[in-house]
Structure formats: C-alpha cells, structure tokens
Design a protein around this motif. Structure first.
Motif, PDB file in Angstrom:
ATOM      1  N   VAL A 249      -5.760  -7.034  -6.981  1.00  0.00           N
ATOM      2  CA  VAL A 249      -6.861  -7.573  -7.791  1.00  0.00           C
ATOM      3  C   VAL A 249      -7.310  -8.934  -7.255  1.00  0.00           C
ATOM      4  N   HIS A 250      -6.368  -9.731  -6.752  1.00  0.00           N
ATOM      5  CA  HIS A 250      -6.772 -11.048  -6.197  1.00  0.00           C
ATOM      6  C   HIS A 250      -7.698 -10.850  -4.997  1.00  0.00           C
ATOM      7  N   ARG A 251      -7.445  -9.812  -4.208  1.00  0.00           N
ATOM      8  CA  ARG A 251      -8.325  -9.534  -3.069  1.00  0.00           C
ATOM      9  C   ARG A 251      -9.729  -9.193  -3.571  1.00  0.00           C
ATOM     10  N   VAL A 252      -9.790  -8.391  -4.657  1.00  0.00           N
ATOM     11  CA  VAL A 252     -11.090  -8.042  -5.255  1.00  0.00           C
ATOM     12  C   VAL A 252     -11.779  -9.296  -5.799  1.00  0.00           C
ATOM     13  N   MET A 253     -11.014 -10.160  -6.467  1.00  0.00           N
ATOM     14  CA  MET A 253     -11.590 -11.401  -7.027  1.00  0.00           C
ATOM     15  C   MET A 253     -12.101 -12.298  -5.904  1.00  0.00           C
ATOM     16  N   THR A 254     -11.461 -12.203  -4.730  1.00  0.00           N
ATOM     17  CA  THR A 254     -11.786 -13.141  -3.654  1.00  0.00           C
ATOM     18  C   THR A 254     -12.923 -12.626  -2.761  1.00  0.00           C
ATOM     19  N   ARG A 255     -12.912 -11.283  -2.466  1.00  0.00           N
ATOM     20  CA  ARG A 255     -13.955 -10.791  -1.544  1.00  0.00           C
ATOM     21  C   ARG A 255     -14.613  -9.482  -2.014  1.00  0.00           C
ATOM     22  N   GLY A 256     -14.341  -9.086  -3.264  1.00  0.00           N
ATOM     23  CA  GLY A 256     -14.959  -7.860  -3.766  1.00  0.00           C
ATOM     24  C   GLY A 256     -14.079  -6.652  -3.482  1.00  0.00           C
ATOM     25  N   GLY A 257     -14.544  -5.470  -3.936  1.00  0.00           N
ATOM     26  CA  GLY A 257     -13.765  -4.246  -3.757  1.00  0.00           C
ATOM     27  C   GLY A 257     -13.648  -3.520  -5.084  1.00  0.00           C
ATOM     28  N   ILE A 258     -13.090  -2.312  -5.013  1.00  0.00           N
ATOM     29  CA  ILE A 258     -12.818  -1.575  -6.249  1.00  0.00           C
ATOM     30  C   ILE A 258     -11.343  -1.209  -6.229  1.00  0.00           C
ATOM     31  N   PHE A 259     -10.639  -1.519  -7.332  1.00  0.00           N
ATOM     32  CA  PHE A 259      -9.207  -1.242  -7.502  1.00  0.00           C
ATOM     33  C   PHE A 259      -9.086  -0.118  -8.532  1.00  0.00           C
ATOM     34  N   MET A 260      -8.319   0.902  -8.168  1.00  0.00           N
ATOM     35  CA  MET A 260      -8.172   2.019  -9.112  1.00  0.00           C
ATOM     36  C   MET A 260      -6.722   2.443  -9.272  1.00  0.00           C
ATOM     37  N   TYR A 261      -6.259   2.492 -10.524  1.00  0.00           N
ATOM     38  CA  TYR A 261      -5.069   3.282 -10.827  1.00  0.00           C
ATOM     39  C   TYR A 261      -5.520   4.246 -11.923  1.00  0.00           C
ATOM     40  N   PRO A 262      -6.199   5.309 -11.570  1.00  0.00           N
ATOM     41  CA  PRO A 262      -6.840   6.194 -12.551  1.00  0.00           C
ATOM     42  C   PRO A 262      -5.828   7.094 -13.249  1.00  0.00           C
ATOM     43  N   MET A 263      -6.323   7.808 -14.262  1.00  0.00           N
ATOM     44  CA  MET A 263      -5.464   8.808 -14.889  1.00  0.00           C
ATOM     45  C   MET A 263      -5.090   9.819 -13.818  1.00  0.00           C
ATOM     46  N   ASP A 264      -3.840  10.300 -13.822  1.00  0.00           N
ATOM     47  CA  ASP A 264      -3.504  11.431 -12.952  1.00  0.00           C
ATOM     48  C   ASP A 264      -2.504  12.320 -13.685  1.00  0.00           C
ATOM     49  N   GLU A 265      -2.306  13.520 -13.200  1.00  0.00           N
ATOM     50  CA  GLU A 265      -1.453  14.487 -13.933  1.00  0.00           C
ATOM     51  C   GLU A 265      -0.033  13.963 -14.062  1.00  0.00           C
ATOM     52  N   LYS A 266       0.409  13.119 -13.115  1.00  0.00           N
ATOM     53  CA  LYS A 266       1.794  12.602 -13.202  1.00  0.00           C
ATOM     54  C   LYS A 266       1.953  11.629 -14.376  1.00  0.00           C
ATOM     55  N   CYS A 267       0.923  10.801 -14.623  1.00  0.00           N
ATOM     56  CA  CYS A 267       1.102   9.756 -15.650  1.00  0.00           C
ATOM     57  C   CYS A 267       0.302  10.054 -16.912  1.00  0.00           C
ATOM     58  N   ARG A 268      -0.312  11.256 -16.964  1.00  0.00           N
ATOM     59  CA  ARG A 268      -1.146  11.574 -18.139  1.00  0.00           C
ATOM     60  C   ARG A 268      -0.344  11.485 -19.430  1.00  0.00           C
ATOM     61  N   ALA A 269       0.874  11.987 -19.419  1.00  0.00           N
ATOM     62  CA  ALA A 269       1.679  12.017 -20.666  1.00  0.00           C
ATOM     63  C   ALA A 269       1.915  10.604 -21.204  1.00  0.00           C
ATOM     64  N   ARG A 270       1.943   9.613 -20.275  1.00  0.00           N
ATOM     65  CA  ARG A 270       2.205   8.238 -20.739  1.00  0.00           C
ATOM     66  C   ARG A 270       0.909   7.477 -20.987  1.00  0.00           C
ATOM     67  N   GLY A 271      -0.245   8.125 -20.706  1.00  0.00           N
ATOM     68  CA  GLY A 271      -1.537   7.469 -20.954  1.00  0.00           C
ATOM     69  C   GLY A 271      -2.099   6.760 -19.741  1.00  0.00           C
ATOM     70  N   GLY A 272      -1.326   6.727 -18.656  1.00  0.00           N
ATOM     71  CA  GLY A 272      -1.762   6.043 -17.431  1.00  0.00           C
ATOM     72  C   GLY A 272      -0.573   5.371 -16.789  1.00  0.00           C
ATOM     73  N   LYS A 273      -0.828   4.533 -15.797  1.00  0.00           N
ATOM     74  CA  LYS A 273       0.282   3.839 -15.109  1.00  0.00           C
ATOM     75  C   LYS A 273       0.367   2.388 -15.549  1.00  0.00           C
ATOM     76  N   LEU A 274      -0.799   1.702 -15.611  1.00  0.00           N
ATOM     77  CA  LEU A 274      -0.790   0.255 -15.860  1.00  0.00           C
ATOM     78  C   LEU A 274      -0.864  -0.030 -17.356  1.00  0.00           C
ATOM     79  N   ARG A 275      -0.235  -1.148 -17.766  1.00  0.00           N
ATOM     80  CA  ARG A 275      -0.148  -1.463 -19.195  1.00  0.00           C
ATOM     81  C   ARG A 275      -1.415  -2.175 -19.646  1.00  0.00           C
ATOM     82  N   LEU A 276      -1.891  -1.801 -20.823  1.00  0.00           N
ATOM     83  CA  LEU A 276      -3.145  -2.335 -21.362  1.00  0.00           C
ATOM     84  C   LEU A 276      -3.045  -3.823 -21.692  1.00  0.00           C
TER      85      LEU A 276
END
Ligand code: P6P
Length: 333
Positions: A249-276
C-alpha cells in the motif's frame, strides 16, 4: 530546508481546529511506540527477536516474537495517557480495557501491531497499521459494540513502514502526510506533504498464485492486465507483490497502483483475507484522502457496517480509474 517535526505539524493541525489536544496526544504516543518498534525490528537477530513466539493469535496464526513485542509496546504506551476509552489489536481476542487506575478518554485505538510479520525472518519491510475511532456517547465502559462503526467514522488513520527508512504516513481528514524518522534526533520529520495517488496506473499488486480461486470479475480484470498491449487494455502493465500490506500500500500511496486481496474460494468462508477494522479501514481512509478509491468490489470499504472486531473483507484499493473498472466488472457480472 527548515525541518518540520511531527509534533509541530500536529500542533499546527490543532491550532487550525482540525484536531483536538487529545487526538494530538494520541498520535504522538502512537508515534513514540512506533519508534520503539522500529528499534526492535531493526535489531533483528542481534536482539533474539526473530522467529516464532511459540503462541498463536486470535486468528489462529503462529505469532512471531516481534508480533508480541510490538503489541506489548503499543498497549503499554497508550494505556496511561488518559486519551483512550479502550484499544483493540489483531493480536488480542477481545477489547483491551484501560487499567482501572488510569483515566479514560474519548478515543478508541485499533491496530495491527506488526503487519506482514511473515516477512520479518527474511528481512523484508513490515509495518504497523492504526485506526482511531471516537467512543460513542454514553458508552463507558467500552465494549466490542463501541467499536462497531463504519470506517467513514474514523478520526484518524495511519501506518508506519519499517523499511530502508522508517516512515509514518498519517491522515486526520485533511490529506495524507508522510514523516521520516531521523534516528539520530529520534524525531519524525515532515518529508511528504499531501501525498496523492495518480488516477491512472500501470502497476498492479495481487497474489497471483490464487488466480484459480478468484471470482470471475477479478479473473477477467487480471487476465486483461496480463495480456497488456496485445489485449483490450492496449498497454503493458507491471506486477508487484511484497506480501506485506503496508509495503504494497505504501508503494501505491507513493507512486500509484492498484492493490488487491479480493474474495477467493479459499478465504470466502472467513469473509476475505484482510481484516476490516485495523487493516482495510485505515488504509481505505488514507487512500481516499490521497484521491484514490477503496472497495470490497461490491461496496465502498468505508461504508461497510462492522459486526465483529476481527472480521475480514475483500480489498481492492488504489488508483481510482482502476478500482472503478474492477467495481464495474463486479457490477456487470
Ligand atoms: P499472502 C500479511 O500476513 C497479510 O496480512 C498482509 O500484510 C498481506 O498483504 C497478506 O497477508 C499476504 O497474504 O496470501 O500473499 O501471504
């Protein structure tokens, strides 16, 4: 160039009426804790702080010694000041109450004390992420319910990145401002005023090993980036994945970009990977304050109504034009 310190910056924000004295004190205490974490992180093997702590956190993840050390530093630094009603940490299952013999204040502090700690043992940058909410009126003592506020209610958000230099990136709702730690003086110097994310980018960040588990809109989006100039985007893209959210995210804040940890079948049961509460929300506030966008793919992250302290969400954030395209692909699907 005259060096402005974090303290001076915060006093000027207070003088301009943008923050209260208590919020200034809170941020200064967090910054002092971050300096102590930076000292421990940079000693590495010399301080015997590498490797596993031999315990698991509430997420069921093996804790690194530095996870535990960073968590202790943040809890102890913040409990005596009188500015907090309570704290919440990725490393602590329930709300951390302020000890009865200390005064309480009007803020709630949430943090991921050492994000990306799986990178510690291979000497790759890690960070601390923090979020500040206001204690709801008439709520003392704070309960988990007190923290159940959407990210748009945050009073402040920030992260520290322990990289070649230690930097603190902060917003109190008036743009994003970066500070670099001067280790000789022990002060954070104001080095990056009004950080902004370019609307367009040619750089994306995602853990591509999960491709077969992604939902179709994300599969479509990433596949188009990989086709580059030969595909519908008509230009080539570059990919980065540090596997340390603060670094990516610091790289995105510094020079732009798109960061994704999207929903996937592995983490769907937990709602995702990253904490809200202490990863997605603070980063989303910073990204929006820098002119970017932050979505779960289906809704603005800062509008998600929390139900649990450690809940997880899909995260798609960064350069606005790219995030909007991914959201459009979700809508079209
Ligand atoms: P993966 C670190 O453990 C973390 O929570 C984030 O900092 C990082 O973006 C993500 O997980 C990395 O996940 O599946 O690539 O190891």
């Amino acid at each position: 160039m005259r060096r402005v310190t974090l303290t001076q910056f915060l006093i000027e924000q207070q003088r301009a009426g943008r923050i209260t004295a208590d919020l200034r004190l809170l941020i200064e205490v967090v910054a002092r804790a971050v300096k102590a974490i930076s000292v421990n992180v940079s000693k590495g093997a010399l301080a015997g702080v590498l490797g596993e702590a031999g315990t698991d956190n509430v997420q069921g993840e093996a804790q690194k010694k530095l996870d535990v050390i960073a968590n202790e530093i943040l809890l102890q630094a913040n409990e005596w000041g009188g500015h907090l009603a309570a704290m919440a940490s990725e490393e602590v299952e329930t709300v951390h109450q302020i000890p009865f013999d200390y005064p309480k204040g009007g803020f709630l502090l949430l943090f991921d004390p050492l994000d990306g700690s799986s990178n510690i043992d291979v000497n790759v940058s890690v960070g601390t992420i923090f979020s500040v909410l206001r204690m709801p009126p008439g709520g003392a003592p704070a309960t988990e319910e007190s923290f159940m506020q959407p990210g748009r209610e945050q009073a402040a958000a920030g992260y520290a990145i322990y990289g070649p230099s230690t930097q603190l990136v902060l917003t109190v709702g008036n743009g994003v401002h970066g500070f670099t730690l001067d280790r000789e003086m022990g002060s954070f110097i104001y080095t990056h005023p009004f950080m902004t994310i370019p609307e367009e980018t040619r750089e994306y960040a995602i853990n591509a090993s999960n491709a077969r588990f992604w939902e179709p809109p994300v599969q479509r989006y990433v596949e188009e980036l990989q086709r580059g100039a030969d595909g519908p985007r008509g230009v080539d893209f570059n990919m980065r994945w540090v596997a340390s959210m603060v670094s990516d995210v610091h790289r995105v804040m510094t020079r732009g970009g798109i960061f994704m940890y999207p929903m996937d079948e592995k983490c769907r049961a937990r709602g995702g990977k990253l904490r809200l509460m202490y990863e997605a929300n603070p980063m989303a506030m910073l990204v929006e304050q820098a002119g970017g966008a932050a979505s779960t793919g289906r809704e603005r992250i800062l509008d998600v109504l929390p139900t649990e302290l450690h809940q997880r969400v899909p995260v798609i954030l960064g350069s606005k034009a790219e995030v909007e395209r991914v959201v459009e692909y979700h809508r079209a699907h």
